[in-house]
Structures are given as C-alpha cells and as structure tokens.
Design a protein around this motif. Structure first.
Motif, PDB file in Angstrom:
ATOM      1  N   ALA A   1       0.861  -1.185   0.000  1.00  0.00           N
ATOM      2  CA  ALA A   1       0.000   0.000   0.000  1.00  0.00           C
ATOM      3  C   ALA A   1       0.896   1.233   0.000  1.00  0.00           C
ATOM      4  O   ALA A   1       1.911   1.262   0.698  1.00  0.00           O
ATOM      5  N   VAL A   2       0.523   2.222  -0.800  1.00  0.00           N
ATOM      6  CA  VAL A   2       1.289   3.460  -0.872  1.00  0.00           C
ATOM      7  C   VAL A   2       0.346   4.654  -0.905  1.00  0.00           C
ATOM      8  O   VAL A   2      -0.789   4.562  -1.364  1.00  0.00           O
ATOM      9  N   ARG A   3       0.859   5.771  -0.416  1.00  0.00           N
ATOM     10  CA  ARG A   3       0.151   7.052  -0.496  1.00  0.00           C
ATOM     11  C   ARG A   3       0.824   7.853  -1.603  1.00  0.00           C
ATOM     12  O   ARG A   3       2.054   7.968  -1.627  1.00  0.00           O
ATOM     13  N   LEU A   4       0.026   8.389  -2.504  1.00  0.00           N
ATOM     14  CA  LEU A   4       0.541   9.217  -3.587  1.00  0.00           C
ATOM     15  C   LEU A   4       0.090  10.650  -3.373  1.00  0.00           C
ATOM     16  O   LEU A   4      -1.085  10.901  -3.078  1.00  0.00           O
ATOM     17  N   LEU A   5       1.005  11.570  -3.533  1.00  0.00           N
ATOM     18  CA  LEU A   5       0.690  13.000  -3.536  1.00  0.00           C
ATOM     19  C   LEU A   5       1.027  13.493  -4.937  1.00  0.00           C
ATOM     20  O   LEU A   5       2.203  13.572  -5.316  1.00  0.00           O
ATOM     21  N   ILE A   6      -0.005  13.773  -5.724  1.00  0.00           N
ATOM     22  CA  ILE A   6       0.146  14.051  -7.146  1.00  0.00           C
ATOM     23  C   ILE A   6       0.063  15.563  -7.355  1.00  0.00           C
ATOM     24  O   ILE A   6      -0.927  16.188  -6.976  1.00  0.00           O
ATOM     25  N   LYS A   7       1.121  16.112  -7.969  1.00  0.00           N
ATOM     26  CA  LYS A   7       1.237  17.562  -8.120  1.00  0.00           C
ATOM     27  C   LYS A   7       1.190  17.951  -9.590  1.00  0.00           C
ATOM     28  O   LYS A   7       1.577  17.179 -10.446  1.00  0.00           O
TER      29      LYS A   7
END
Length: 94
Positions: A6-12
């Motif tokens: 599981a990963v958290r993505l912060l998309i900019k």
C-alpha cells in the motif's frame, strides 16, 4: 499478505478540474486495487492505493500520465497502511 503493498501518492501539477479523480477511480477499479482518491485544498490530488505489487506499480505509472488534459509535474510516494475496506472510492476534499 506477501506480494502486496500500500502506498500514499501525492500528485502535483494541473490535476484538479481535469477529471483526475474519476479517471483514477476507473484505473484503480480496472486493476482491482483498494483505496481512495481526493482533492486537497493545496491543489494536489492524494490517493491511497493497495493491492498486488504489480498492479500498484502499474497504477503509479498510470498516475504519472493521468487523464489527457492533466499535467502531472511530480508524484511523492510513501508507504502506507492498507485501507480498512475493500474497493476504490472518492473521499471528500481534504
């Protein structure tokens, strides 16, 4: 479970107002991933994706492109705990 992550993505970038969340939901469901996606008040999109390693990797690569009119500048990826429930959904803006 072995072979899952599981990963958290912060998309900019230009990722709000371009259909990114709906696109991400379709992509994640097609890959049978669990998690969620939401807009952030900062203008970024945040996502939690969980599932088999190969499917998570495919989703990360897809998120680097995004939908046709999005312009992804960067993605920060960090390990995360898997979501408590199955399926992939949209959360309210955070």
């Amino acid at each position: 479970m072995a072979g899952t992550r599981a990963v958290r993505l912060l998309i900019k970038g230009r990722v709000q107002g371009v259909g990114y969340r709906d696109w991400a939901i379709d992509e994640a469901r097609a890959l049978a991933l669990d998690g969620w996606v939401r807009n952030l008040r900062s203008g970024e999109v945040e996502a939690l994706i969980a599932g088999p390693d190969a499917a998570v990797e495919r989703m990360i690569e897809a998120c680097r492109r995004g939908p046709a009119i999005a312009r992804v500048a960067d993605i920060e990826i960090s390990p995360a705990a898997p979501p408590p429930e199955r399926g992939f959904r949209r959360l309210p803006t955070g």
